[in-house]
Design a protein around this motif. Structure first.
Motif, short mmCIF file in Angstrom:
data_model
loop_
_atom_site.label_atom_id
_atom_site.label_comp_id
_atom_site.label_asym_id
_atom_site.label_seq_id
_atom_site.Cartn_x
_atom_site.Cartn_y
_atom_site.Cartn_z
N LEU A 26 2.32 10.53 -16.31
CA LEU A 26 1.83 9.78 -15.16
C LEU A 26 2.07 8.20 -15.24
O LEU A 26 2.84 7.56 -14.29
N LEU A 27 1.83 7.58 -16.43
CA LEU A 27 1.97 6.45 -16.67
C LEU A 27 3.64 5.93 -16.69
O LEU A 27 4.08 5.08 -16.09
N VAL B 38 9.24 5.04 -11.02
CA VAL B 38 9.25 4.95 -9.39
C VAL B 38 9.02 3.51 -8.81
O VAL B 38 9.93 3.00 -8.31
N THR B 39 8.23 2.44 -9.79
CA THR B 39 7.97 1.36 -9.09
C THR B 39 9.30 0.48 -9.44
O THR B 39 9.61 -0.41 -8.58
N THR B 40 10.00 0.86 -10.53
CA THR B 40 11.03 0.00 -11.04
C THR B 40 12.36 0.08 -9.81
O THR B 40 13.17 -0.40 -9.59
N TYR C 65 0.75 -1.38 0.08
CA TYR C 65 -0.10 0.06 -0.01
C TYR C 65 0.90 1.26 0.03
O TYR C 65 0.70 2.15 -0.89
N LYS C 66 1.69 1.30 1.10
CA LYS C 66 2.61 2.54 1.06
C LYS C 66 3.48 2.79 -0.17
O LYS C 66 3.72 3.76 -0.75
N PHE D 263 2.31 6.60 -7.02
CA PHE D 263 1.35 7.33 -7.65
C PHE D 263 1.60 8.75 -7.34
O PHE D 263 1.49 9.70 -8.31
N GLY D 264 1.74 9.19 -6.21
CA GLY D 264 2.12 10.72 -5.77
C GLY D 264 3.24 11.32 -6.50
O GLY D 264 3.19 12.25 -7.08
N LEU D 265 4.46 10.35 -6.38
CA LEU D 265 5.55 10.97 -7.44
C LEU D 265 5.32 11.06 -8.89
O LEU D 265 5.68 12.17 -9.48
N SER D 266 4.57 10.21 -9.22
CA SER D 266 4.27 10.21 -10.68
C SER D 266 3.35 11.16 -11.10
O SER D 266 3.56 11.99 -12.17
#
Length: 664
Positions: free
Chosen positions: A456-457, A463-465, A423-424, A430-433
């Protein structure tokens, strides 16, 4: 004499491929070591004879031997020598010779670099490649022979190479594209060999994966080079037109991307076996379909080769035999494809499967949009057009969930993932994107919501990477007390390949989003000395003069570009006329940068002496191709993983002493 020797070499290559299709497969069935051992020399023989034939045709071009029909149709004595060499693949017959040449390279590569794979599996793989090669060589010898003579009557000079192909991009684009197209034949052969042998565990996926990654990397570069060539050579300022032949290259890339991910899951978790085999069949089948579309004569495209119907029917027959035969084998041996791994609904396996579903859906969208107008016309229902708006809208719907799964998958665990644990991380991503998307788009005069979505995508992937890499190295730092740099060095090349591939996709998506939303096009009339202002840049036409090239004449236009009173760059654009082909071509003037391209193309001279000029400002367009090269680099990086060189140990532990001695 060279033409006759080349033709004889092709006949010998056909004979080698026929023997390769029979003896090793029979040897594997009978467990006869001598017959299986014949696979390697037969593959080498097929390559040597094909290479000799290719050399003969190349020398015929260099000698201006216009008694050879293909040379007379695609070359000219005034053609520069480097274009004479590349004119070998400038028409249908020669480009197919390049195709079989590359096919023989892949075949001999499997023979030479598969020492860590059991000989029975290699024999079956090479036999399947030999059988496919038989079809290719027969097609060339019966319908598309590049060595046909025009004797006793032949022209004193050739018809010249198509002006569209007299360009650096067409020197490197077809070989790279064919390396990808044909490379999927290896993945196809491994899948069928595994079906025949019944060895559908994780080991065959590990054997197949580096070959698939290599083919996918080449195809990625090939598609990117085709896009880049269309952008700077055709003078229309676009990088993708959803042309049917462009789609024919894009479909196997989509299927190949799904195959790469599916192989990773099959290798690690022993699941998705049926899915992986079907994707291997689909990737190569779509490559053959692309060949049919380009060479059958049913398409009108700057990329296609006009051909007589017999060629199309022959390739269609090959398609039916190869696809039908492989699917029949799949149906027969389907009971062996049950996965042994177990996983929950929320797991990395399911997320990767979701991504493959979206990639498959995208492939079907492109297939439908490409073939439906052709089928509609052929059955007598009239002409319909499916253009860029259809593809753009469908891909917009598909890419949002695809990218969401793409970011979430690597963060998730195999077998079972607790959603609360992510979750975090997902909230942070999402916030950074979103912040990055808004910040970047605020720099443009009028914000585009589609550009915001695209950034955004892209930010979500980046970020997730990064979070996944940090998550992966955290146990190394805590348990082994390693520094950040030391921990990063512990990650495998395969893992860095995945990171590079995902980041490359994000870079490409940034380029697509920004150039699609904020690219500027201006069509203006300009006389000598006139100025045109486009998005803060002032374009000045200084001169238009006559120029003489080696086999063309040109209108040579020189521009200066200013911004806020300072000189930014000087651009040269040409409109070339090729007298032999009676054809004109546009050579755009382009100033490329990291954040934008300035693009000028000269059109026709108008009645009052003014010139029609097209001016484009293309923000971040080079990111599209840079991202593709980063993705391809990721694929090649993954191939360097040590475990692929040790694949045989998984099923043959007794080979450890032999390999240990080889390493010494």
């Amino acid at each position: 004499m060279l033409a006759e020797l080349g033709n004889l070499a092709l006949v010998m290559a056909l004979l080698m491929s026929l023997l390769l299709a029979i003896y090793p497969m029979w040897g594997a069935y009978k467990e006869h070591p001598q017959l299986m051992a014949m696979a390697k020399p037969l593959a080498i023989g097929m390559f040597v004879f094909t290479a000799f034939a290719y050399g003969c045709l190349t020398q015929s071009f260099l000698n201006d031997d216009f008694t050879v029909a293909y040379v007379a149709n695609t070359s000219n004595s005034t053609l520069p020598i480097y274009y004479k060499i590349t004119a070998v693949w400038g028409g249908h017959e020669g480009s197919f010779l390049l195709w079989v040449m590359i096919f023989s390279i892949w075949t001999v590569a499997v023979a030479l670099f598969s020492k860590a794979i059991p000989i029975k599996m290699v024999a079956r793989v090479l036999a399947i490649l030999g059988a496919v090669g038989c079809g290719f060589y027969l097609f060339m010898l019966l319908t598309s022979n590049p060595f046909e003579r025009l004797l006793p009557f032949f022209p004193i000079d050739g018809r010249d190479l198509n002006p569209l192909l007299q360009d650096f991009g067409m020197i490197i684009h077809p070989p790279m594209l064919y390396m990808g197209y044909v490379g999927f034949s290896v993945a196809f052969a491994f899948a069928l060999a595994a079906l025949i042998s019944g060895q559908l565990d994780s080991t065959w996926a590990r054997w197949s994966r580096p070959w698939t990654l290599a083919a996918w990397s080449f195809l990625t570069v090939g598609v990117a080079l085709g896009s880049w060539w269309a952008y700077y050579e055709l003078g229309w300022g676009g990088w993708w037109f959803w042309d049917p032949v462009e789609n024919a290259a894009f479909m196997p890339w989509l299927a190949g991307t799904a195959l790469v991910h599916s192989l990773a899951v099959t290798e690690k978790r022993k699941v998705f076996k049926a899915w992986t085999v079907l994707l291997a069949i689909a990737a190569f089948s779509l490559s053959l379909l692309g060949t049919f579309l380009v060479r059958s004569g049913i398409l009108v495209s700057v990329h296609s080769f006009a051909s007589d119907p017999s060629r199309g029917l022959f390739i269609l027959g090959l398609l039916v035999i190869i696809i039908g035969g492989s699917l029949a084998l799949f149906a027969w041996r389907g009971s062996l494809l049950r996965g042994s791994g177990r996983y929950e609904l929320m797991s990395r396996e399911v997320l990767l499967m979701g991504n493959n579903v979206f990639l498959t859906a995208a492939t079907l969208v492109v297939l439908l949009g490409t073939l439906l107008p052709l089928v509609h016309k052929e059955i007598g229902l009239g002409s319909i057009s499916i253009g860029a708006p259809f593809f753009d809208q469908m891909f917009t719907f598909l890419i949002v969930p695809f990218v969401f799964f793409m970011g979430l998958g690597p963060l998730s665990r195999w077998k079972n993932q607790n959603p609360q644990a992510l979750y975090k991380q997902l909230l942070l991503a999402f916030g950074l994107s979103l912040s990055a998307a808004l910040l970047i788009n605020f720099n443009f005069e009028q914000m585009s919501y589609m550009a915001v979505l695209g950034i955004l995508l892209s930010g979500w992937i980046v970020v997730t990477t990064v979070l996944e890499v940090l998550q992966r190295i955290e146990p190394l730092r805590l348990n082994n007390h390693l520094s950040l740099t030391q921990s990063l060095q512990k990650l495998s090349p395969s893992h860095w390949g995945m990171v590079s591939g995902h980041l490359g996709f994000a870079v490409t998506l940034i380029g697509i989003s920004l150039v699609s939303a904020y690219g500027i096009e201006s069509n203006v009339r300009m006389a000598i000395g006139d100025k045109a202002e486009v998005q803060g840049y002032e374009f000045v036409l200084n001169s238009v003069t006559e120029a003489q090239g080696p086999n063309y004449t040109a209108e040579h236009a020189e521009f200066e570009v200013f911004k806020q009173g300072g000189l930014v760059t000087q651009l040269v654009a040409e409109k070339r006329f090729y007298p032999v082909q009676r054809n004109s071509m546009t050579e755009a003037g382009i100033d490329s940068g990291i954040t934008r391209d300035l693009f000028v193309a000269i059109g026709e001279q108008l009645e009052n002496g003014d010139w029609a000029i097209r001016i484009y400002v293309k923000p971040f367009i080079n990111w599209i191709w840079a991202g593709a090269f980063i993705m391809a680099f990721g694929g090649l990086l993954s191939i360097c993983d040590r475990r692929y060189r040790m694949a045989k140990l998984a099923s043959n532990p007794e080979l450890m002493p032999e390999l240990a001695g080889a390493r010494q």
